[in-house]
Scaffold this motif. Structure first.
Motif, PDB file in Angstrom:
ATOM      1  N   LEU A 113     -15.191 -62.190 -18.300  1.00 51.54           N
ATOM      2  CA  LEU A 113     -13.822 -62.513 -17.589  1.00 51.54           C
ATOM      3  C   LEU A 113     -13.825 -63.331 -16.453  1.00 51.54           C
ATOM      4  N   SER A 114     -14.877 -63.497 -15.820  1.00 46.99           N
ATOM      5  CA  SER A 114     -15.035 -64.172 -14.509  1.00 46.99           C
ATOM      6  C   SER A 114     -15.193 -65.993 -14.867  1.00 46.99           C
ATOM      7  N   PHE A 115     -15.354 -66.157 -16.374  1.00 50.27           N
ATOM      8  CA  PHE A 115     -15.206 -67.746 -16.446  1.00 50.27           C
ATOM      9  C   PHE A 115     -13.844 -68.067 -16.413  1.00 50.27           C
ATOM     10  N   PHE A 116     -12.697 -67.176 -16.656  1.00 45.64           N
ATOM     11  CA  PHE A 116     -11.640 -67.559 -16.867  1.00 45.64           C
ATOM     12  C   PHE A 116     -10.557 -66.918 -16.090  1.00 45.64           C
ATOM     13  N   LYS A 117     -11.298 -66.051 -15.040  1.00 40.56           N
ATOM     14  CA  LYS A 117     -10.423 -64.853 -14.080  1.00 40.56           C
ATOM     15  C   LYS A 117      -9.422 -64.268 -15.294  1.00 40.56           C
ATOM     16  N   GLY A 118      -9.806 -63.509 -16.119  1.00 40.84           N
ATOM     17  CA  GLY A 118      -9.215 -62.851 -17.150  1.00 40.84           C
ATOM     18  C   GLY A 118      -8.405 -61.513 -16.645  1.00 40.84           C
ATOM     19  N   TRP A 119      -8.955 -61.213 -15.337  1.00 41.37           N
ATOM     20  CA  TRP A 119      -8.284 -59.900 -14.937  1.00 41.37           C
ATOM     21  C   TRP A 119      -6.802 -60.171 -14.384  1.00 41.37           C
ATOM     22  N   GLY A 120      -6.358 -61.471 -14.374  1.00 37.85           N
ATOM     23  CA  GLY A 120      -4.894 -61.750 -14.118  1.00 37.85           C
ATOM     24  C   GLY A 120      -4.785 -61.852 -12.707  1.00 37.85           C
ATOM     25  N   ALA A 121      -3.334 -61.714 -12.298  1.00 38.14           N
ATOM     26  CA  ALA A 121      -3.138 -62.055 -10.718  1.00 38.14           C
ATOM     27  C   ALA A 121      -3.175 -60.596 -10.140  1.00 38.14           C
ATOM     28  N   ASP A 122      -3.262 -59.476 -10.658  1.00 39.97           N
ATOM     29  CA  ASP A 122      -3.406 -58.300  -9.823  1.00 39.97           C
ATOM     30  C   ASP A 122      -4.764 -57.581 -10.597  1.00 39.97           C
ATOM     31  N   PRO A 123      -5.807 -57.840 -10.047  1.00 39.04           N
ATOM     32  CA  PRO A 123      -7.005 -57.233 -10.705  1.00 39.04           C
ATOM     33  C   PRO A 123      -6.960 -55.769 -10.484  1.00 39.04           C
ATOM     34  N   ASN A 124      -6.249 -55.308  -9.438  1.00 39.98           N
ATOM     35  CA  ASN A 124      -6.179 -53.632  -9.430  1.00 39.98           C
ATOM     36  C   ASN A 124      -5.646 -53.001 -10.789  1.00 39.98           C
ATOM     37  N   VAL A 125      -4.512 -53.880 -11.041  1.00 41.42           N
ATOM     38  CA  VAL A 125      -3.909 -53.225 -12.187  1.00 41.42           C
ATOM     39  C   VAL A 125      -4.652 -53.255 -13.489  1.00 41.42           C
ATOM     40  N   TYR A 126      -5.451 -54.494 -13.571  1.00 39.32           N
ATOM     41  CA  TYR A 126      -6.055 -54.916 -14.747  1.00 39.32           C
ATOM     42  C   TYR A 126      -7.327 -53.925 -14.858  1.00 39.32           C
ATOM     43  N   PHE A 127      -7.888 -53.445 -13.762  1.00 37.56           N
ATOM     44  CA  PHE A 127      -9.027 -52.624 -13.854  1.00 37.56           C
ATOM     45  C   PHE A 127      -8.710 -51.165 -13.997  1.00 37.56           C
ATOM     46  N   THR A 128      -7.719 -50.800 -13.509  1.00 41.99           N
ATOM     47  CA  THR A 128      -7.355 -49.428 -13.716  1.00 41.99           C
ATOM     48  C   THR A 128      -6.608 -49.136 -14.884  1.00 41.99           C
ATOM     49  N   PRO A 304     -12.723 -59.849  -7.586  1.00 40.51           N
ATOM     50  CA  PRO A 304     -11.884 -60.642  -8.310  1.00 40.51           C
ATOM     51  C   PRO A 304     -10.521 -61.136  -7.582  1.00 40.51           C
ATOM     52  N   THR A 305     -10.158 -60.270  -6.620  1.00 38.91           N
ATOM     53  CA  THR A 305      -8.711 -60.714  -5.754  1.00 38.91           C
ATOM     54  C   THR A 305      -9.481 -61.945  -4.970  1.00 38.91           C
ATOM     55  N   VAL A 306     -10.474 -62.018  -4.376  1.00 39.57           N
ATOM     56  CA  VAL A 306     -11.186 -63.153  -3.587  1.00 39.57           C
ATOM     57  C   VAL A 306     -11.284 -64.233  -4.628  1.00 39.57           C
ATOM     58  N   PHE A 307     -11.826 -64.018  -5.893  1.00 37.57           N
ATOM     59  CA  PHE A 307     -12.012 -65.034  -6.529  1.00 37.57           C
ATOM     60  C   PHE A 307     -10.632 -65.868  -6.963  1.00 37.57           C
ATOM     61  N   ASN A 308      -9.571 -64.843  -7.112  1.00 33.61           N
ATOM     62  CA  ASN A 308      -8.360 -65.672  -7.490  1.00 33.61           C
ATOM     63  C   ASN A 308      -7.785 -66.674  -6.432  1.00 33.61           C
ATOM     64  N   VAL A 309      -8.237 -66.551  -5.373  1.00 32.49           N
ATOM     65  CA  VAL A 309      -7.722 -67.545  -3.987  1.00 32.49           C
ATOM     66  C   VAL A 309      -8.866 -68.401  -3.981  1.00 32.49           C
ATOM     67  N   LEU A 310     -10.020 -68.466  -4.536  1.00 33.89           N
ATOM     68  CA  LEU A 310     -11.248 -69.229  -4.084  1.00 33.89           C
ATOM     69  C   LEU A 310     -11.219 -70.598  -4.661  1.00 33.89           C
ATOM     70  N   GLY A 311     -10.312 -70.747  -5.699  1.00 31.81           N
ATOM     71  CA  GLY A 311     -10.237 -72.108  -6.210  1.00 31.81           C
ATOM     72  C   GLY A 311     -11.164 -72.507  -7.393  1.00 31.81           C
ATOM     73  N   GLN A 312     -11.552 -73.666  -7.328  1.00 28.55           N
ATOM     74  CA  GLN A 312     -12.467 -73.991  -8.587  1.00 28.55           C
ATOM     75  C   GLN A 312     -13.815 -73.251  -8.375  1.00 28.55           C
ATOM     76  N   TRP A 313     -14.333 -73.193  -7.215  1.00 27.75           N
ATOM     77  CA  TRP A 313     -15.508 -72.570  -6.973  1.00 27.75           C
ATOM     78  C   TRP A 313     -15.747 -71.130  -7.553  1.00 27.75           C
ATOM     79  N   ALA A 314     -14.504 -70.409  -7.712  1.00 32.87           N
ATOM     80  CA  ALA A 314     -14.588 -69.054  -8.249  1.00 32.87           C
ATOM     81  C   ALA A 314     -15.096 -69.107  -9.583  1.00 32.87           C
ATOM     82  N   TYR A 315     -15.110 -70.028 -10.417  1.00 35.46           N
ATOM     83  CA  TYR A 315     -15.583 -70.136 -11.717  1.00 35.46           C
ATOM     84  C   TYR A 315     -17.277 -70.456 -11.819  1.00 35.46           C
ATOM     85  N   VAL A 316     -17.661 -70.683 -10.667  1.00 31.91           N
ATOM     86  CA  VAL A 316     -19.290 -70.510 -10.564  1.00 31.91           C
ATOM     87  C   VAL A 316     -19.746 -69.290  -9.939  1.00 31.91           C
ATOM     88  N   LEU A 317     -18.965 -68.970  -8.765  1.00 26.82           N
ATOM     89  CA  LEU A 317     -19.585 -67.773  -7.743  1.00 26.82           C
ATOM     90  C   LEU A 317     -19.143 -66.526  -8.582  1.00 26.82           C
TER      91      LEU A 317
END
Length: 494
Positions: A113-128, A304-317
């Motif tokens: 999921l981390s390669f395309f932020k597949g958890w969506g805009a609300d990681p809490n809802v996605y995970f739970t 995942p919430t942090v990666f959503n606002v991290l920009g392009q670096w999130a696809y590496v980190l």
């Protein structure tokens, strides 16, 4: 080379570091440090390492080296009346392995999921809701989640591929790759995290010392509990790994190296965690205190919430972070099967390959309960029972058997003759015979009180079920007749 012998001392050290460095270092320790006085926590933390962590590991290593056998066989030979305990701890650790496989499966999904932020805009809802389909109802046991089951089975296959081989060919070689890789990736993650805007906010929150808490008994209990959890004390893993060592091993120096590496890793991980939380606090305007959490919430929701606002670096980190969690979980989980496997090999004469294959099939089948909508709740209940009740009780009895019945003082001359660092004396005997059991008993009582005060009806039910599985499994392995003629044989080495 025997199928159960390390090829070198390096293999032993790295495997033990891999066992100690696990999920708890990443998702548990930063929260414990923050919530127990920040910088002030280091005083009880260091005391716990020196007073309990290192002395107890030395005791486990020494007795394990002396017997060169499984934990169950050693306990039986020390006093046959205690054989039940010899199986109790390996079975308890195997139950940990089973629910760890669920967390490993979740993380495997998040790597993808981390390669395309597949958890969506609300990681809490996605995970739970989307991933776990979490249910607070027993009926959730009837809702099977194929994606989680497949991810868990992938983990079981990896574990089998590594562990069914001879010790050095499998676990030894893998440890030489995974453990250094784990540290390298963590250095990259922390290095990047420290450059984020707002990192200093998180670090300031983390290390700000609350000296007043040092007078609070709970902070000391938290420190000792963390060391038990972090160094895998009393899990019979250290004992088993030491039984695989060559005759020239410097066990005292190895102990110090392993404890130091584990401490450095978890404190380094805390830097990265709170640097990222500081960044998130700056971006969202939310106080760090409202963001910090532990457990699955930190790994699968906050990050995942942090990666959503991290920009392009999130696809590496993002992929690097979840790969780190996976490797940490894998190195730990590989160690949790060893005590029970070696004990079964010793008593029933099975080969390592056959034993590992059998245990992994059994473990994989049982683990499917965590691939249900009620699985997340069950995982929490079992984890609390094993770590706060079963293991600590086992450690207390292990201290009695190893320090009192076996007589820990017998180990001093042998261990000192090979040590290139510190030398043991009467102070060590006093610690392992008196101080250590008392402190662990206090931590156990505290854990029991927490469970009793906070338990729901459902948790009490699954605590009873978990206890029944553990006690019955232990009883069956104890009373089954041995098939290996060497089960009764033992030659004193020290």
């Amino acid at each position: 080379m025997a199928e159960n012998e390390w090829g070198s001392n390096l293999s032993f050290i790295l495997a033990m570091i891999g066992s100690a460095v696990g999920l708890g270092n990443i998702w548990r320790y930063p929260y414990v440090l923050y919530s127990n006085g920040g910088g002030a926590f280091y005083i009880p933390y260091i005391v716990a390492i020196l007073l309990m962590g290192i002395p107890f590991l030395i005791l486990e290593y020494g007795v394990g080296y002396d017997f060169k056998s499984s934990f169950a066989k050693a306990v039986k030979k020390i006093d046959s009346r205690w054989e039940y305990l010899g199986w109790f701890l390996p079975v308890a650790v195997f139950l940990i392995m089973i629910y760890y496989s669920a967390i490993l499966g979740w993380d495997g999904i998040y790597i993808i999921l981390s390669f395309f932020k597949g958890w969506g805009a609300d990681p809490n809802v996605y995970f739970t809701n989307t991933l776990l389909h979490s249910s607070n109802s027993w009926m959730g046991l009837l809702q099977f989640i194929p994606l989680i089951a497949v991810a868990m089975l992938v983990g079981w296959v990896i574990i089998w591929f590594i562990s069914h081989r001879d010790l050095e060919e499998g676990l030894g070689r893998v440890s030489k790759v995974l453990v250094p890789l784990l540290f390298v990736i963590m250095v990259v993650i922390v290095g990047f995290s420290l450059t984020l805007p707002g990192a200093s906010i998180g670090l300031s929150e983390l290390f700000h010392p609350n000296w007043a808490l040092l007078g609070n008994f709970e902070i000391w209990m938290a420190a000792f509990g963390q060391i038990v959890f972090s160094l895998s004390l009393g899990m019979s893993i250290a004992f088993t790994y030491a039984s695989y060592t060559k005759d020239d091993a410097d066990l005292i120096t190895n102990t110090i190296s392993i404890a130091l590496a584990n401490s450095l890793f978890e404190n380094f991980a805390a830097l990265g965690v709170f640097s990222i939380l500081g960044y998130m606090s700056l971006q969202s305007g939310t106080a760090v205190a409202d963001l910090v959490t532990q457990g699955t919430g930190l790994v699968f929701i906050v990050y995942p919430t942090v990666f959503n606002v991290l920009g392009q670096w999130a696809y590496v980190l993002g992929p690097l972070f979840f790969l780190t969690v996976y490797l940490a979980g894998l190195t730990s989980i590989l160690s949790t099967i060893e005590p029970l496997s070696f004990s079964i090999q010793n008593k029933f004469g099975f080969t390592r390959s056959k034993t590992m294959t059998l245990l992994i099939i059994v473990g994989a089948l049982i683990s499917m309960i965590y691939a249900t909508a009620y699985g997340g709740s069950i995982l929490g209940y079992v984890d609390t029972f094993i770590n706060q009740i079963a293991l600590l009780l086992g450690i207390i009895f292990e201290c009695i058997i190893f320090a009192w019945i076996f007589k820990a003082e017998k180990l001093i001359d042998f261990l000192n003759s090979r040590s290139k660092t510190i030398k043991l004396g009467k102070w060590w005997v006093i610690i392992v015979k008196y101080i250590l059991p008392i402190f662990i008993l206090i931590v156990w009582i505290g854990g029991m009180m927490d469970v009793i005060k906070s338990s729901t009806f459902e948790q009490l039910v699954f605590t009873v079920i978990s206890a029944a599985v553990l006690l019955i499994g232990t009883l069956v392995l104890t009373i089954l007749p041995a098939k290996n003629p060497d089960w009764e044989n033992y030659e004193e080495r020290i």
